[in-house]
Design a protein around this motif. Structure first.
Motif, mmCIF file in Angstrom:
data_model
loop_
_atom_site.group_PDB
_atom_site.id
_atom_site.type_symbol
_atom_site.label_atom_id
_atom_site.label_comp_id
_atom_site.label_asym_id
_atom_site.label_seq_id
_atom_site.Cartn_x
_atom_site.Cartn_y
_atom_site.Cartn_z
ATOM 1 N N MET A 52 44.860 40.261 49.014
ATOM 2 C CA MET A 52 43.911 40.911 48.127
ATOM 3 C C MET A 52 43.528 42.295 48.596
ATOM 4 S SD MET A 52 41.967 40.177 45.413
ATOM 5 C CE MET A 52 41.624 38.438 45.362
ATOM 6 N N ASP A 53 43.818 43.279 47.817
ATOM 7 C CA ASP A 53 43.390 44.638 48.114
ATOM 8 C C ASP A 53 41.882 44.696 47.906
ATOM 9 O OD1 ASP A 53 43.911 47.881 46.557
ATOM 10 O OD2 ASP A 53 43.496 47.345 48.635
ATOM 11 N N ILE A 54 41.231 45.640 48.547
ATOM 12 C CA ILE A 54 39.780 45.697 48.401
ATOM 13 C C ILE A 54 39.367 46.597 47.244
ATOM 14 C CG2 ILE A 54 37.637 46.429 49.469
ATOM 15 C CD1 ILE A 54 38.456 45.247 51.995
ATOM 16 N N THR A 55 39.918 47.828 47.257
ATOM 17 C CA THR A 55 39.497 48.792 46.249
ATOM 18 C C THR A 55 40.393 48.699 45.034
ATOM 19 O OG1 THR A 55 38.988 50.211 48.113
ATOM 20 C CG2 THR A 55 38.880 51.198 45.939
ATOM 21 N N MET A 56 39.858 48.198 43.938
ATOM 22 C CA MET A 56 40.664 48.061 42.720
ATOM 23 C C MET A 56 39.767 48.316 41.512
ATOM 24 S SD MET A 56 43.002 44.678 43.301
ATOM 25 C CE MET A 56 41.687 43.652 43.849
ATOM 26 N N PRO A 57 40.354 48.713 40.394
ATOM 27 C CA PRO A 57 39.530 48.905 39.201
ATOM 28 C C PRO A 57 39.192 47.544 38.577
ATOM 29 C CG PRO A 57 41.811 49.341 38.705
ATOM 30 C CD PRO A 57 41.754 49.044 40.173
ATOM 31 N N GLU A 58 38.377 47.548 37.610
ATOM 32 C CA GLU A 58 37.952 46.348 36.856
ATOM 33 C C GLU A 58 37.130 45.389 37.727
ATOM 34 O OE1 GLU A 58 40.673 46.493 33.101
ATOM 35 O OE2 GLU A 58 39.271 44.946 33.658
ATOM 36 N N LEU A 59 37.707 44.881 38.761
ATOM 37 C CA LEU A 59 36.967 43.999 39.676
ATOM 38 C C LEU A 59 37.572 44.186 41.046
ATOM 39 C CD1 LEU A 59 34.825 41.772 39.867
ATOM 40 C CD2 LEU A 59 36.649 40.099 39.584
ATOM 41 N N ASN A 60 36.722 44.496 42.022
ATOM 42 C CA ASN A 60 37.304 44.771 43.338
ATOM 43 C C ASN A 60 37.597 43.482 44.095
ATOM 44 O OD1 ASN A 60 34.949 43.835 44.426
ATOM 45 N ND2 ASN A 60 34.261 45.805 45.211
ATOM 46 N N GLY A 61 38.110 43.641 45.303
ATOM 47 C CA GLY A 61 38.577 42.485 46.076
ATOM 48 C C GLY A 61 37.489 41.473 46.350
ATOM 49 N N ILE A 62 36.290 41.979 46.653
ATOM 50 C CA ILE A 62 35.224 41.050 47.016
ATOM 51 C C ILE A 62 34.838 40.195 45.815
ATOM 52 C CG2 ILE A 62 32.860 40.913 47.802
ATOM 53 C CD1 ILE A 62 33.583 43.671 49.211
ATOM 54 N N GLY A 63 34.681 40.837 44.682
ATOM 55 C CA GLY A 63 34.382 40.102 43.466
ATOM 56 C C GLY A 63 35.446 39.062 43.178
ATOM 57 N N ALA A 64 36.684 39.456 43.394
ATOM 58 C CA ALA A 64 37.785 38.531 43.115
ATOM 59 C C ALA A 64 37.741 37.340 44.057
ATOM 60 C CB ALA A 64 39.115 39.269 43.235
ATOM 61 N N VAL A 65 37.434 37.604 45.329
ATOM 62 C CA VAL A 65 37.334 36.490 46.288
ATOM 63 C C VAL A 65 36.267 35.506 45.804
ATOM 64 C CG1 VAL A 65 36.641 35.857 48.617
ATOM 65 C CG2 VAL A 65 38.152 37.786 48.273
ATOM 66 N N GLN A 66 35.151 36.047 45.378
ATOM 67 C CA GLN A 66 34.087 35.165 44.901
ATOM 68 C C GLN A 66 34.563 34.302 43.748
ATOM 69 O OE1 GLN A 66 31.182 38.152 44.061
ATOM 70 N NE2 GLN A 66 30.056 37.721 45.938
ATOM 71 N N LEU A 67 35.229 34.939 42.786
ATOM 72 C CA LEU A 67 35.722 34.197 41.619
ATOM 73 C C LEU A 67 36.703 33.110 42.035
ATOM 74 C CD1 LEU A 67 36.456 36.762 38.780
ATOM 75 C CD2 LEU A 67 34.743 34.971 38.833
ATOM 76 N N ILE A 68 37.624 33.511 42.900
ATOM 77 C CA ILE A 68 38.681 32.559 43.293
ATOM 78 C C ILE A 68 38.091 31.387 44.066
ATOM 79 C CG2 ILE A 68 40.712 32.277 44.766
ATOM 80 C CD1 ILE A 68 41.608 35.025 43.915
ATOM 81 N N LYS A 69 37.109 31.683 44.888
ATOM 82 C CA LYS A 69 36.489 30.607 45.652
ATOM 83 C C LYS A 69 35.792 29.619 44.733
ATOM 84 C CE LYS A 69 37.254 31.072 50.087
ATOM 85 N NZ LYS A 69 37.628 30.010 51.016
ATOM 86 N N GLN A 70 35.401 30.116 43.574
ATOM 87 C CA GLN A 70 34.790 29.200 42.613
ATOM 88 C C GLN A 70 35.847 28.296 41.998
ATOM 89 O OE1 GLN A 70 32.462 31.269 39.715
ATOM 90 N NE2 GLN A 70 31.186 32.212 41.294
ATOM 91 N N ILE A 71 37.012 28.830 41.824
ATOM 92 C CA ILE A 71 38.097 28.007 41.281
ATOM 93 C C ILE A 71 38.516 26.975 42.321
ATOM 94 C CG2 ILE A 71 40.472 28.026 40.431
ATOM 95 C CD1 ILE A 71 40.017 30.941 39.588
ATOM 96 N N ASN A 72 38.670 27.463 43.538
ATOM 97 C CA ASN A 72 39.107 26.570 44.608
ATOM 98 C C ASN A 72 38.456 26.987 45.917
ATOM 99 O OD1 ASN A 72 40.385 25.089 46.574
ATOM 100 N ND2 ASN A 72 42.405 26.018 46.278
ATOM 101 N N PRO A 73 37.461 26.253 46.378
ATOM 102 C CA PRO A 73 36.763 26.645 47.600
ATOM 103 C C PRO A 73 37.682 26.713 48.812
ATOM 104 C CG PRO A 73 35.569 24.911 46.449
ATOM 105 C CD PRO A 73 36.876 25.052 45.758
ATOM 106 N N GLN A 74 38.811 26.045 48.721
ATOM 107 C CA GLN A 74 39.735 26.043 49.857
ATOM 108 C C GLN A 74 40.763 27.154 49.793
ATOM 109 O OE1 GLN A 74 38.231 23.067 49.473
ATOM 110 N NE2 GLN A 74 37.753 23.257 51.639
ATOM 111 N N ALA A 75 40.624 28.039 48.809
ATOM 112 C CA ALA A 75 41.633 29.097 48.639
ATOM 113 C C ALA A 75 41.778 29.945 49.894
ATOM 114 C CB ALA A 75 41.258 29.987 47.458
ATOM 115 N N ASN A 76 43.011 30.305 50.206
ATOM 116 C CA ASN A 76 43.288 31.158 51.361
ATOM 117 C C ASN A 76 43.531 32.580 50.900
ATOM 118 O OD1 ASN A 76 43.306 29.160 53.434
ATOM 119 N ND2 ASN A 76 45.215 28.404 52.564
#
Lengths: 117, 165, 688
Positions: A52-76
């Protein structure tokens, strides 16, 4: 063989990472150019690892990590950061990222990090 | 003939040094470095004429979808035009992305000539006028004239030639 | 034969993407420059693009590019975070544009297989200084300096431990000293990561150095002394060992169990230098802000990038398909067959599908001129500024499409023509005022499609060309032989296209050396086009570039002349008929002419033009075909018309050069090569 989803807004970085990963026995199952698409693709593909890159348009890396962790808390998720982004990496870790790489990185480092997950 | 053609076409780049394809133009035997040769077409096929070109440019032909110009080497060397018969061949050469077919009277064989056996062409003073010869190759007692492909295809030469004539 | 070796795909990708980003950035800056301020969206875009370029350049080890991009990124990071009051927007735009130029130049070198070895340090310094300037001027400067300078270990603050329970039997206390792999970077955050992971399995975690969150100096400390962690946990030593070693970039781990005394000492030591641990504060506002910048300026179509070689092959295959379709439909074997209604129906459908396929494939290769045209904005801006002339660029028809192969050949000529227009054509504002002209000069850059050709017109409303001067110079350089009276204005103006026309005096900073109009002509002729020069003294100059659409598949009429077959483009044929010998008029010079419904047309015998001896010579035996284009019409005399067919236009081999009256060649159904007639050239031999 571990599956990987590459999330980065730069075509060049996605390409470079893909080449490195495929060469070293990883299966790249998808790419996304911003955090939002990254999270969406995660849900579709459920890869073993996400880069996951950090600086991205639309939604940055941190936001994406949060979203993905909601889908799967065990996501790597491995963050791809630039120098000077310590704060952001820290937040990503707190949000649930497993590890991080600092650009510019070498092939060995990529492999080391991904193998450690 | 087909064996020569196959052999000529199948050779690898690095074993091509010193290998020449020899052919007949009029009564003389000439040689051309195999690395320039991409194909040998046995027999003359339909040539489409083109207006306003030098006499030795006979026209264009269809080589598997690619259109290439053909040049009569006899006429290029200012010799007498010879009739085409069933031994006439077209040697297709490729230099710097330029493809040209050379109409020659006969294709002989592929031979090896060591660098040491190639000497510069005779001086003009000795009556030798062919500017398209790079050197003379010696094989045993025989002598082959080695063609300078670049000169052969050079358009500057074309203009100069017309001017002189 | 093989094309030139293709560059490494990674380098190609690097070049492609970053050039695209630079173009995008340049357009954005130019569009917003006139406003007094830069919106957040623009600042963000600049930051993001420079960040991306920095990353990619660093990966490829192009230090010049990455350090410059970094400097600009830092500048815009500051602007974005702190919104300083005192900002010189013009200077900022200049900084970005200069940066763009430098990077573009470096990438240009890479495209030529050269090293990107440019030194960007003067720029980096300049930007650094400017950043300092605005920092000092801004009221926020104090706060930043404070925030950045918090040293570790110099203040005593209190640490709130996670657990105060005394150790029980099954809990062990460990001391771990970790060294990270050299070069893995951000060791303080790696340490943070470790601690974060440890939290699930251990308690009473203390570590040295303490400030692994705020202070980046701790990086050096960790590199030299390692990262020391003490903690208590249920886990066995092997398990802990595994936990640590599983992490990436651990170079060495020294793990041991601690005795009570040692534990307390270490704990105290650690605690005396720990800073208050913060609550994680996810930057929600940042996320939202970035989300809001979604649609500003990003109109993304669904695009993919395709290798041009693949497109070329696709085009070739479609061309072959068209030819082979003809070979099936017109196959000699069919002549003997009786009823072929179903067959013909099927071939008609076949042809219809192939036509559509061909249209689609051609359109894939077609690229709009927008990018090329928009690039000129920058040129006009820079030149106007430097030459202190007021010039407005008007772009018309930029959506006009041109074959991809051609577009690369157009950029330089267009640039040169615009330079000329501004440098030599457009007058100074004072002069324009004195002439009663509008203060802003206009340069029009127009593209349009007309009958199978694309026209690109560069027009200015400046001083126009000086006919007398041109004539004088042309004569002086021996470029004209005809007497003056025989020269049309067009011919006089066209002499500026001849090599040897331009002189040293004309070279200004922009026009450059040796890039004369003759080079423009050469570039355009290389893609099969022509250049037309026209001018009105005092009012302006117009240069028209006519570019044919290459790789066309055209509808042609096969005509027989002697033993040869030629193709006439159907679009050029007006009508055909058998003429009566009596209707032919011969003028005093021996030229034949034909009256058709009151109009007089010159007659051109193709067998004469193409020196074909076996052709029909009597007018009564052959056919007259009237062909036409913009400049006029003529009658062609041929033996017979053989029928329509679609042909794939193939360029004449380079070796052959240009032939009067012939534009290209093709392959017929029977495999023979056949020439395509250049109607324009026959109608007007001096042009076309």
């Amino acid at each position: 063989m571990k599956s990987v989803l590459i999330v980065d807004d730069a075509m060049f970085m996605r390409y470079t990472l893909r080449k490195i990963l495929e060469k070293n026995g990883f299966l790249v199952v998808g790419e996304a150019e911003n955090g939002l698409l990254g999270a969406q693709k995660y849900g579709e593909l459920l890869p073993d690892i996400v880069t996951m890159d950090i600086t991205m348009p639309e939604l940055n890396g941190i936001g994406a990590v949060q979203l993905i962790k909601q889908i799967n808390p065990q996501a790597n998720i491995v963050m791809i950061s630039a120098m000077g982004q310590q704060h952001l990496v820290r937040e990503a870790i707190l949000a649930g990222a497993s590890n991080f790489l600092v650009k510019p990185f070498s092939e060995e480092r990529v492999v080391e990090v991904l193998n450690s997950i | 003939m087909s064996e020569i053609l196959d052999e000529a076409v199948l050779q690898e780049e690095d074993t091509q040094k010193g290998k020449f394809l020899t052919f007949l133009v009029g009564k003389e035997e000439y040689g051309i470095e195999i690395k320039y040769v991409t194909e040998i077409i046995g027999g003359i096929q339909a040539i489409t004429e083109i207006p306003d070109v030098p006499e030795y440019v006979k026209g264009i032909i269809n080589l598997r979808g690619k259109i290439i110009p053909v040049m009569d080497v006899n006429l290029r060397f200012n010799k007498e035009a010879r009739d085409y018969n069933d031994r006439t061949c077209i040697i297709v050469i490729d230099i710097d992305e330029l493809s040209v077919g050379l109409i020659v009277d006969n294709v002989a064989e592929v031979i090896s000539i060591a660098d040491a056996d190639i000497v510069p062409p005779p001086d003009v003073r000795s009556g030798f006028h062919n500017r398209y010869i790079k050197g003379i190759g010696k094989i045993g007692s025989e002598v082959k004239l080695i063609l300078d492909c670049q000169r052969l295809l050079s358009t500057e030469e074309l203009e100069n030639l017309d001017y002189i004539n | 034969m093989d094309k030139s070796l293709s560059k490494e795909p990674m380098l190609e990708m690097f070049i492609f993407e970053n050039l695209q980003l630079l173009e995008q950035l340049e357009q954005t800056i130019l569009a917003h420059e006139k406003e007094r301020c830069l919106e957040n969206a623009v600042i963000n875009e600049i930051f993001r693009i420079m960040h991306t370029i920095k990353g990619a350049a660093a990966m490829m080890m192009y230090d010049g590019i990455s350090s410059l991009a970094h400097a600009i990124e830092d500048l815009f990071f500051y602007i974005r975070e702190f919104h300083p009051d005192e900002m010189d927007y013009s200077k900022i735009c200049d900084i970005v544009l200069e940066g763009i130029d430098f990077i573009k130049n470096e990438i240009g070198k890479l495209e030529q297989d050269q090293e990107a070895d440019g030194d960007s340090s003067p720029f980096v310094e300049n930007i650094g200084q400017y950043l300092l300037q605005i920092k000092e001027a801004s009221r926020n400067s104090k706060l930043i300096n404070e925030a950045a300078a918090r040293p570790a270990g110099h203040r005593k603050k209190f640490y709130i431990s996670t657990s105060k329970s005394p150790p029980t039997e099954s809990i062990k206390r460990y001391h771990a000293l970790i060294y990270f792999t050299p070069g893995c970077e951000m060791e303080n955050i790696r340490a943070f990561n470790l601690v974060h992971k440890l939290k699930d399995q251990a308690e009473q975690i203390d570590y040295i150095p303490a400030d692994i969150i705020e202070n980046n100096d701790s990086v050096e400390f960790i590199r030299e002394n390692g990262f020391a962690v003490i903690f208590s946990t249920h886990l066995q030593q092997e398990a802990i060992n595994e936990l640590f070693m599983k992490e990436a970039f651990i170079d060495s781990l020294d793990l041991r169990v601690m005795e009570d005394e040692e534990w307390e000492i270490e704990q105290l030591r650690a605690r005396n230098q720990i800073v208050l641990e913060e609550e994680p504060s996810v930057r929600n506002n940042e996320v939202r802000e970035i989300g809001a910048n979604l649609h500003s300026g990003s109109t993304r179509q669904s695009l993919i990038s395709v290798n041009v070689d693949k497109l070329d092959r696709l085009m070739d295959m479609v061309g072959e398909l068209v030819i082979s379709e003809t070979m099936v439909a017109f196959n000699p074997d069919l002549r003997t067959a009786a009823k072929l209604d179903n067959f013909h129906k099927a071939t008609r459908q076949h042809r219809k599908i192939i036509n559509e396929l061909q249209d689609i494939v051609m359109s894939i290769r077609m690229v709009p001129l927008s990018m090329t045209f928009q690039k000129m904005n920058r040129l006009v801006r820079d030149m106007s500024k430097k030459l202190k002339k007021n010039v407005e660029l008007v772009i018309i028809g930029e959506e006009t499409e041109v074959d991809k192969n051609i577009i690369e050949h157009l950029s330089d000529p267009i640039m040169h023509l615009i330079r000329n227009a501004i440098d030599h054509g457009v007058e100074s504002p004072e002069k324009r005022a004195s002439l009663g002209k509008s203060p802003a000069a206009r340069v029009y850059l127009e593209a349009k499609n007309e009958g199978g050709d694309v026209y690109i017109i560069i027009r200015d409303d400046g001083a126009g060309l000086n006919k007398e001067k041109i004539l004088e110079r042309a004569r002086a350089r021996g470029l004209i032989q005809k007497p003056d009276s025989n020269l049309s204005d067009g011919e006089i103006y066209s002499t500026i296209l001849l090599p040897g026309f331009s002189t040293c005096e004309e070279i200004s900073e922009f026009s450059g050396r040796g890039v004369g109009m003759d080079v423009v002509l050469k570039n355009i002729e290389e893609v099969g086009g022509t250049v037309l020069v026209d001018s009105t003294p005092g009012q302006g100059t117009t240069i028209s570039l006519k570019i044919p659409l290459t790789l066309a598949i055209i509808n042609g009429m096969r005509v027989k002349v002697g033993n040869s077959i030629y193709i006439l483009p159907i679009t050029s044929i007006k009508e055909s008929f058998k003429a009566k010998p009596d209707n032919i008029i011969v003028d005093p010079d021996g030229n034949e002419m034909l009256m058709v419904r009151g109009e007089c047309y010159p007659v051109l015998r193709l067998h004469q033009k193409f020196q074909l001896k076996s052709a029909l010579k009597k007018i009564a035996e052959g056919i007259i075909v009237i062909v036409q284009n913009d400049s006029g019409s003529i009658c062609l005399f041929v033996d017979a018309l053989l029928g329509e067919q679609q042909v794939v236009v193939k360029a004449l081999p380079k070796f052959i050069g240009k032939i009067a009256g012939i534009s290209a060649c093709t392959l017929l159904g029977d495999g023979r090569a056949c020439l395509i007639i250049d109607v324009a050239n026959l109608i007007n031999p001096s042009k076309g």
